[in-house]
Design an enzyme around this catalytic site. Structure first.
Site, short mmCIF file in Angstrom:
data_model
loop_
_atom_site.label_atom_id
_atom_site.label_comp_id
_atom_site.label_asym_id
_atom_site.label_seq_id
_atom_site.Cartn_x
_atom_site.Cartn_y
_atom_site.Cartn_z
N ALA A 1 0.81 -1.22 0.00
CA ALA A 1 0.00 0.00 0.00
C ALA A 1 0.85 1.27 0.00
O ALA A 1 0.39 2.32 -0.45
CB ALA A 1 -0.92 0.00 1.22
N HIS A 2 2.08 1.19 0.51
CA HIS A 2 2.91 2.39 0.66
C HIS A 2 3.64 2.72 -0.64
O HIS A 2 4.20 1.84 -1.29
CB HIS A 2 3.92 2.18 1.78
N PRO A 3 3.66 4.00 -1.05
CA PRO A 3 4.47 4.40 -2.22
C PRO A 3 5.93 4.01 -2.00
O PRO A 3 6.46 4.13 -0.89
CB PRO A 3 4.32 5.92 -2.26
#
Length: 342
Positions: free
Chosen positions: A81-83
């Site tokens: 989910a994290h860039p």
């Protein structure tokens, strides 16, 4: 005064604990370095490690971590989910005592040079270490993420500060810099709808939201750049996402200077924004460590709201802060393990 530097490498792996342990072990093996915290996240598929020590050993430990991550993490298979842009996504140095921000920027430049020359991984410098004003903001460097990196490297404007302008399929690229203490903090809600929470992010973050005309098209300035309506808080970055592990949407916030925008002030505003959307904040969590003063300030703030005296012992102010912010909602909050001075 003893020279102390903190380093907070973020690795693009949060699910395979054996792999994470190998990366941490490579850093912990460097004499003179203490690993303060290891914080993996399964849904973000990311681990934040906090190291501290004198400048030279900390820089060496960071290099060993980056090298080990490049060996063990294959970014072509990474999802989370994290860039992110690389196996070691970002690696900042933070002055703690006896060192200046420029000292940390020099450490970042030295590490970037080693990563580029010895490992062949494209390395970018950001914040206080940035050689190019366009690269001060981490989000600008990371735009397009790993999936857009190969094309980005073809643009002369995005030639790495160190290392080849060539796509490293396995390791991606690494962003190295120097900055003030960053508080990584997530607020939890009674919804799974990440879009609703991202709308709150656009209200509170410094960058704000896109300005649009009557037809809904993005407004651009005379240079053709998109215009943004600034958000409510300076030195705040935010994004909304859904975390399956917890069954709720979160507002993920980075405080790049908590003295400008205190944690408790942002929390209270987020509660107001949530209520306006028919939502409720259920609690929050800290990723990594927090300076003691941030919690002492929060404790005093909430005591004052209750009409109570604020000159209570340190332990009580921290207790009130933890309870008021809901920091123990998802996992137990141990001040001895989460406050950097302790």
């Amino acid at each position: 005064m003893k020279q102390l530097v903190e380093c907070v490498p973020n690795f693009s792996e949060g699910r395979d604990r054996a792999l994470i342990d190998k990366i941490v072990a490579a850093m912990a093996a460097v004499k003179g370095v203490k690993v303060l915290d290891v914080d993996p996240g399964a849904d973000t598929n990311r681990t934040v490690v906090t190291l501290i020590g004198e400048p030279a050993p900390v820089s060496e430990a960071a290099f060993q971590g980056i090298r080990k991550a490049a060996e063990l993490i294959d970014m072509s298979k990474h999802r989370g989910a994290h860039p992110r842009i690389g196996a070691t996504d970002v690696c900042p140095f933070v002055p703690v005592s006896g060192v200046t921000m420029e000292d940390c920027a020099e450490l970042a430049r030295g590490l970037g040079r080693r990563v580029g020359e010895e490992l062949g991984i494209p390395a970018y410098l950001y914040e206080a270490a940035a050689a190019n004003p366009r690269r001060q903001n981490l989000a600008d460097i990371r735009a397009g993420e790993y999936e857009g990196l190969e094309e980005k490297l073809k643009d002369p404007e995005w030639k790495p500060d160190f290392g080849p302008a060539k796509f490293h399929a396995r390791a991606g690229a690494t962003v190295i810099g120097a900055r003030e203490f960053l508080i990584a903090y997530n607020i939890n809600f009674n919804t799974r709808d990440a879009a609703l929470i991202n709308d709150i992010a656009l209200e509170i973050r410094e960058k704000g939201r896109l300005k649009k005309d009557a037809k809904g098209a993005a407004v651009k300035d005379e240079k053709g750049e998109k215009v943004f309506i600034p958000g409510k808080f300076k030195s705040v970055k935010a994004i909304g996402w859904y975390i399956e592990q917890y069954g709720c949407a979160q507002l993920s916030i980075n405080f790049t200077n908590y003295k400008i925008s205190p944690v408790h002030e942002v929390f209270v505003e987020v509660c107001k924004q949530a209520e306006a959307r028919g939502l409720r904040v259920t609690g929050s969590e800290l990723v990594g460590l927090i300076p003691k003063q941030a919690l002492l300030d929060a404790g005093a703030f909430f005591l004052a709201r209750q009409g109570k005296p604020t000159g209570v012992p340190e332990e009580e102010r921290i207790h009130i802060a933890v309870k008021s912010l809901g920091l123990a909602e998802l996992t137990p909050f141990d001040p001895q393990k989460k406050i950097i001075e302790y």
